[in-house]
Design an enzyme around this catalytic site. Structure first.
Site, PDB file in Angstrom:
ATOM      1  N   TYR A  39       0.863  -1.180   0.000  1.00 45.60           N
ATOM      2  CA  TYR A  39       0.000   0.000   0.000  1.00 45.60           C
ATOM      3  C   TYR A  39       0.898   1.228   0.000  1.00 45.60           C
ATOM      4  O   TYR A  39       1.884   1.285   0.749  1.00 45.60           O
ATOM      5  CB  TYR A  39      -0.871   0.010   1.267  1.00 45.60           C
ATOM      6  CG  TYR A  39      -1.671   1.285   1.436  1.00 45.60           C
ATOM      7  CD1 TYR A  39      -2.980   1.369   0.960  1.00 45.60           C
ATOM      8  CD2 TYR A  39      -1.116   2.416   2.046  1.00 45.60           C
ATOM      9  CE1 TYR A  39      -3.707   2.539   1.091  1.00 45.60           C
ATOM     10  CE2 TYR A  39      -1.835   3.592   2.176  1.00 45.60           C
ATOM     11  CZ  TYR A  39      -3.127   3.645   1.700  1.00 45.60           C
ATOM     12  OH  TYR A  39      -3.849   4.804   1.824  1.00 45.60           O
TER      13      TYR A  39
ATOM     14  N   GLU B  21      -3.706   7.470  -4.037  1.00 49.32           N
ATOM     15  CA  GLU B  21      -3.545   6.210  -3.310  1.00 49.32           C
ATOM     16  C   GLU B  21      -3.357   5.041  -4.279  1.00 49.32           C
ATOM     17  O   GLU B  21      -4.124   4.890  -5.229  1.00 49.32           O
ATOM     18  CB  GLU B  21      -4.796   5.964  -2.455  1.00 49.32           C
ATOM     19  CG  GLU B  21      -4.699   4.722  -1.587  1.00 49.32           C
ATOM     20  CD  GLU B  21      -6.014   4.448  -0.864  1.00 49.32           C
ATOM     21  OE1 GLU B  21      -6.073   4.688   0.345  1.00 49.32           O
ATOM     22  OE2 GLU B  21      -6.973   4.010  -1.523  1.00 49.32           O
TER      23      GLU B  21
END
Ligand code: GDP
Ligand code: MN
Length: 401
Positions: free
Chosen positions: A105, A192
């Site tokens: 991530y 993101e």
């Protein structure tokens, strides 16, 4: 403004980030044709991904693999039209499926408290980051970018090492810096990548190599900065904007929904803030911030009223108009018109001073509106009306008459 994955990926590509290629398909036939192209180019599977502005598409069944063009068409047919968390899927992304070795991530967010861009990385990719933050907060590595110097090389390297990306250091550093560059280039408040993935590629000669690539992308742009990026506005998906946000934007109103019960209609941002403060001081909670702007005419006032009443929690309304360019009588006409169309009967307290206040007073009195002389008086009356609605036997919150 939230961007669809495919549009977000285009911005990343413009900033030089590694993103595997993709197509966008609106129909089953387009999806089949796109899949055929990927198979012809050597893919052994394709991935079909719902393009909707919500997270967790994978879990909801909106991300599927297919091994033939026919299967791709079938999967696309199932995903197109699917409802994911209240959003209807109208297009899908089609790409060669990556062979994922490990998911990470990585995101850049605007940290308003620190007034800097914050990079967050984790080796626990693919899953929802909120869950990681709750269960293993230590698994999220954080680094702030310097406002003038950006993300420095040593910070990016640190971040990459702590994420366990030492074997892909160069790529990880470039991607981390690329996220900051993307934030700045488009005035984004979030970029993101989840998952950022190590993928295995098999060359035509049978050799394999591993690459770090952005497999998913989520970008939100600061709405107030859209004027600086004329092209980006075209990427807005009107379908997926909250209905009240769309109505506000189309009517030229600045509207922000809040959690309270007292709807506020005010002209001017400063006066709107003051009005909200006074509602709180009088013991109430504002349901919204709403600036109808200078010179608002009756139709704009009516639109503002519809917006306020679209929130079922609203049980009293405070209208506070200081007439300068805005004419009091226009506002009064708008209120009368709006009440005529209103589906819910919610008590309303109106204070109008300034330009054409006297004409407004006559109109409002004829129409039996409750008026107030001062702002304190108006706030007190609105709070009392809201309390009565909540405790009184006649009406409970959300009553539809
Ligand atoms: P989200 O669920 O909305 O965040 O959608 P993602 O694009 O992140 O996809 C969800 C999951 O599907 C990923 O975490 C991957 O595990 C899987 N996935 C997505 N793309 C691929 C792909 O190209 N190949 C494989 N094998 N899995 C994929
Ligand atoms: Mn994802």
């Amino acid at each position: 403004m939230k961007l669809q994955e495919a549009d977000a990926k285009s911005l990343l590509v413009e900033q030089g980030l590694p993103v595997p290629g993709w197509d966008v398909a609106h129909t089953v036939d387009e999806a089949r044709a796109a899949a055929e192209r990927w198979f012809t180019a050597g893919a052994d599977k394709v991935v079909i991904k719902a393009q909707v502005l919500v997270g967790g598409r994978g879990k909801a069944g909106g991300v599927k693999l297919a091994s033939t063009p026919e299967e791709a068409a079938e999967v696309a047919g199932a995903i197109l039209g699917m409802d994911i968390k209240g959003m209807t899927v109208r297009k899908v992304l089609v790409a060669a499926a990556a062979e994922i070795v490990k998911e990470y991530y990585l995101s850049a967010v605007l940290d308003r408290a620190d007034r800097r861009i914050l990079l967050m990385g984790s080796a626990e990719g693919g899953v929802e980051i909120e869950q990681v933050a709750e269960e293993h907060p230590e698994a999220i590595i954080r680094r702030h970018a310097d406002p003038l110097l950006g993300l420095l090389d040593f910070q990016a390297r640190d971040l990459a090492f702590e994420m366990g990306l030492g074997a892909h250091l160069k790529a990880a550093v470039a991607i981390a810096k690329g996220l900051v560059a993307t934030m700045r280039a488009y005035d984004a408040d979030l970029v993101e990548i989840n998952p950022l993935a190590i993928v295995r590629e098999i060359g035509p000669d049978g050799t394999t190599n591993e690459q770090l690539v952005c497999l998913d992308a989520k970008v939100t742009i600061d709405d107030s900065a859209l004027g600086r990026h004329p092209g980006l506005e075209d990427l807005r998906d009107p379908d997926e904007e909250a209905p009240e946000d769309r109505e506000a934007r189309e009517a030229g109103l600045t509207f922000i929904k809040l959690d309270g019960t007292i709807g506020c209609m005010v002209n001017g941002a400063g006066l709107a803030m003051t009005t909200m403060d006074l509602v709180k001081r009088a013991g109430g909670e504002p349901a919204n911030f709403l600036d109808i702007g200078g010179g608002a005419r009756a139709d704009k006032v009516a639109a503002a009223m519809r917006l306020i009443l679209s929130d079922p929690k609203v049980d009293a309304i405070l209208v506070n108009i200081f007439g300068g360019i805005t004419r009091g009588d226009e506002v009064a006409k708008g209120l009368i018109e709006a009440r005529g169309q209103q589906v819910r009967d919610v008590p309303m307290v109106v204070r109008v001073v300034g330009t054409n206040a006297a004409e407004a007073a006559v109109l409002l009195e004829e129409a039996h509106f409750q008026t107030a002389a001062s702002l304190d008086d108006a706030a007190a009356k609105a709070v009392a009306a809201s309390r009565a609605a909540q405790t009184g036997p006649a009406a409970s919150p959300g009553t539809v008459s």
